[in-house]
Design a protein around this motif. Structure first.
Motif, short mmCIF file in Angstrom:
data_model
loop_
_atom_site.label_atom_id
_atom_site.label_comp_id
_atom_site.label_asym_id
_atom_site.label_seq_id
_atom_site.Cartn_x
_atom_site.Cartn_y
_atom_site.Cartn_z
N LEU A 52 31.30 27.90 30.22
CA LEU A 52 32.00 28.95 30.22
C LEU A 52 33.55 28.44 30.44
O LEU A 52 34.04 27.44 31.33
CB LEU A 52 31.16 29.68 31.79
N SER A 53 34.59 30.16 29.87
CA SER A 53 35.27 30.15 30.54
C SER A 53 35.71 30.61 31.85
O SER A 53 34.27 31.76 32.58
CB SER A 53 36.53 31.03 29.55
N PRO A 54 36.38 30.66 32.96
CA PRO A 54 36.76 31.67 34.43
C PRO A 54 36.16 33.33 34.21
O PRO A 54 35.50 32.86 34.98
CB PRO A 54 38.48 30.86 35.38
N TRP A 55 36.54 33.88 33.44
CA TRP A 55 36.04 34.92 33.57
C TRP A 55 35.00 35.51 33.32
O TRP A 55 34.11 36.45 33.77
CB TRP A 55 37.08 36.05 32.75
N ASP A 56 33.81 34.24 32.18
CA ASP A 56 32.85 34.30 32.32
C ASP A 56 31.72 34.40 33.89
O ASP A 56 31.12 34.65 33.94
CB ASP A 56 32.36 33.27 31.75
N PHE A 57 32.27 33.33 34.59
CA PHE A 57 31.51 33.18 35.64
C PHE A 57 32.54 33.68 37.17
O PHE A 57 31.30 33.58 38.02
CB PHE A 57 31.14 31.79 35.62
N ALA A 58 33.41 33.96 37.19
CA ALA A 58 33.75 34.33 38.58
C ALA A 58 33.41 35.09 39.16
O ALA A 58 33.32 35.32 40.53
CB ALA A 58 35.93 34.62 38.12
N GLY A 59 33.43 35.89 38.70
CA GLY A 59 32.08 37.49 39.77
C GLY A 59 31.22 37.19 39.83
O GLY A 59 31.00 37.11 41.43
N GLY A 60 30.49 36.01 39.37
CA GLY A 60 29.13 35.77 39.88
C GLY A 60 29.04 34.59 40.93
O GLY A 60 27.84 34.67 41.56
N LEU A 61 30.27 33.83 40.44
CA LEU A 61 29.97 32.81 41.64
C LEU A 61 29.93 33.43 43.37
O LEU A 61 29.17 33.21 43.29
CB LEU A 61 31.69 31.75 41.62
N VAL A 62 31.16 34.63 43.21
CA VAL A 62 31.31 34.72 44.91
C VAL A 62 30.12 35.76 44.51
O VAL A 62 29.12 35.30 45.81
CB VAL A 62 32.52 36.41 44.79
N LEU A 63 28.94 36.44 44.51
CA LEU A 63 27.96 37.28 44.28
C LEU A 63 27.15 35.86 44.49
O LEU A 63 26.33 35.81 45.50
CB LEU A 63 27.73 37.49 42.92
N VAL A 64 26.50 34.66 43.46
CA VAL A 64 25.58 33.71 43.81
C VAL A 64 25.80 33.33 45.50
O VAL A 64 24.44 33.09 46.32
CB VAL A 64 25.54 32.88 42.87
N GLN A 65 26.98 32.76 45.58
CA GLN A 65 27.62 31.53 47.07
C GLN A 65 26.96 32.74 47.89
O GLN A 65 26.38 32.54 49.12
CB GLN A 65 28.87 31.85 47.02
N GLU A 66 27.20 34.14 47.96
CA GLU A 66 27.33 35.66 49.18
C GLU A 66 25.52 35.60 48.95
O GLU A 66 25.64 35.87 50.36
CB GLU A 66 28.63 36.38 49.25
N ALA A 67 25.09 35.03 47.66
CA ALA A 67 23.96 35.54 48.37
C ALA A 67 22.63 34.51 49.05
O ALA A 67 21.70 34.30 48.89
CB ALA A 67 23.30 35.72 47.07
N GLY A 68 23.64 33.25 48.88
CA GLY A 68 22.94 31.79 49.09
C GLY A 68 22.33 30.93 48.27
O GLY A 68 22.26 30.04 48.92
N GLY A 69 23.04 30.97 47.20
CA GLY A 69 22.57 30.38 46.08
C GLY A 69 23.66 29.18 45.78
O GLY A 69 24.99 29.47 46.54
N ILE A 70 23.78 28.14 45.01
CA ILE A 70 24.37 27.14 45.04
C ILE A 70 24.88 27.37 43.46
O ILE A 70 23.95 27.87 42.45
CB ILE A 70 24.03 26.23 45.00
N VAL A 71 26.12 27.50 42.92
CA VAL A 71 27.17 27.08 42.11
C VAL A 71 28.20 26.35 42.11
O VAL A 71 28.94 25.33 42.72
CB VAL A 71 27.89 28.71 41.66
N THR A 72 27.65 24.93 41.31
CA THR A 72 28.15 24.07 40.07
C THR A 72 28.37 24.02 38.96
O THR A 72 28.13 24.63 38.18
CB THR A 72 27.30 22.94 41.07
#
Length: 264
Positions: free
Chosen positions: A211-231
């Motif tokens: 994925l490119s940054p624009w694919d995951f940038a918004g979702g990255l913040v969302l998941v982390q704020e919901a308590g999930g893990i993104v790597t």
């Protein structure tokens, strides 16, 4: 400082809704569809018009901010110093063209590389997933509950069939056992939506190879704020200026998949 982010948040939510209205109107019109890197890498006039719309708003309202956009109308970003917006005007363009659903606007706003604001807007269903650092994640202004651990045997995992058939990026034998052991698998064709679904608890994990940054940038913040893990697939933080494998999951499940399936 909080007032600054509150002001930006209010602007983004207003602009996203306005852009969504324009995109819904465009669904009834004839689209101009072109290809980019390969025949399945599509772009439309609406992708380009929507990115220009956001960049014009950002530059007028926040002239010191920089923008990294998929369609190339933003800035040449070499570092994440200062405030950087990472925008995908339509994530899931193939779905937009063929299905007229299962696509989203994705926006992440970062300060010195730290995700401060994240948005994924499901235009067709009028569902706005939003997050502000330290304040949790929301769906249409209603707080999303913190994500709870789940085991593989009870997990719904978003995974494209490409990664369990012959491909250039991963041995299909790596993820095939995970597909067999999980409760079920899904694939929606929009990374932004799939990450938002993890944040909302509709999916338990999402795995993809590139994925490119624009694919995951918004979702990255969302998941982390919901308590999930993104790597990435190695368990390391994502590179916000480059292409990445992406592995998103609920707590506990992320570690289980990493240890028992990916790095076994």
């Amino acid at each position: 400082m909080q007032e600054k982010w509150k002001e930006i948040d209010e602007c983004v939510q207003h602009w996203i809704k306005e852009a969504g209205t324009r995109i819904r109107a465009a669904l009834a019109e004839k689209l101009t569809v072109e290809t980019k890197a390969h025949r399945n890498d599509l772009v439309t006039n609406v992708d380009r018009e929507t990115e220009r719309f956001f960049i014009e708003k950002i530059r007028k309202t926040f002239p010191g901010h920089r923008v990294l956009g998929e369609e190339g109308f933003g800035d040449a970003i070499k570092t994440l110093q200062g405030v950087v917006w990472i925008i995908d005007p339509i994530d899931g363009t193939m779905n937009f063209v063929h299905q007229k659903r299962n696509f989203a606007i994705s926006i992440g706003v970062f300060e010195n590389g730290v995700g401060m604001l994240g948005y994924v807007y499901d235009v067709v269903h009028d569902e706005l997933y939003a997050a502000r650092k330290g304040e949790g994640a929301f769906l249409n202004d209603k707080p999303l509950p913190r994500l709870e651990p789940v085991s593989v045997s009870k997990a719904i995992i978003s995974l494209n069939a490409t990664w369990v058939t012959e491909n250039k990026r991963i041995d299909p034998k790596v993820l095939a056992p995970l597909v067999k052991d999980a409760r079920g698998t899904r694939s929606y064709g929009s990374a932004a939506l799939e990450m938002a679904y993890v944040a909302a608890g509709r999916l338990d994990a999402y795995i993809t190879m590139r994925l490119s940054p624009w694919d995951f940038a918004g979702g990255l913040v969302l998941v982390q704020e919901a308590g999930g893990i993104v790597t990435n697939l190695y368990g390391a933080p994502l590179d916000l200026l480059g292409k990445n494998s992406v592995f998103v999951a609920k707590p506990g499940l992320h570690e289980e998949i990493l240890q028992k399936y990916i790095h076994r």
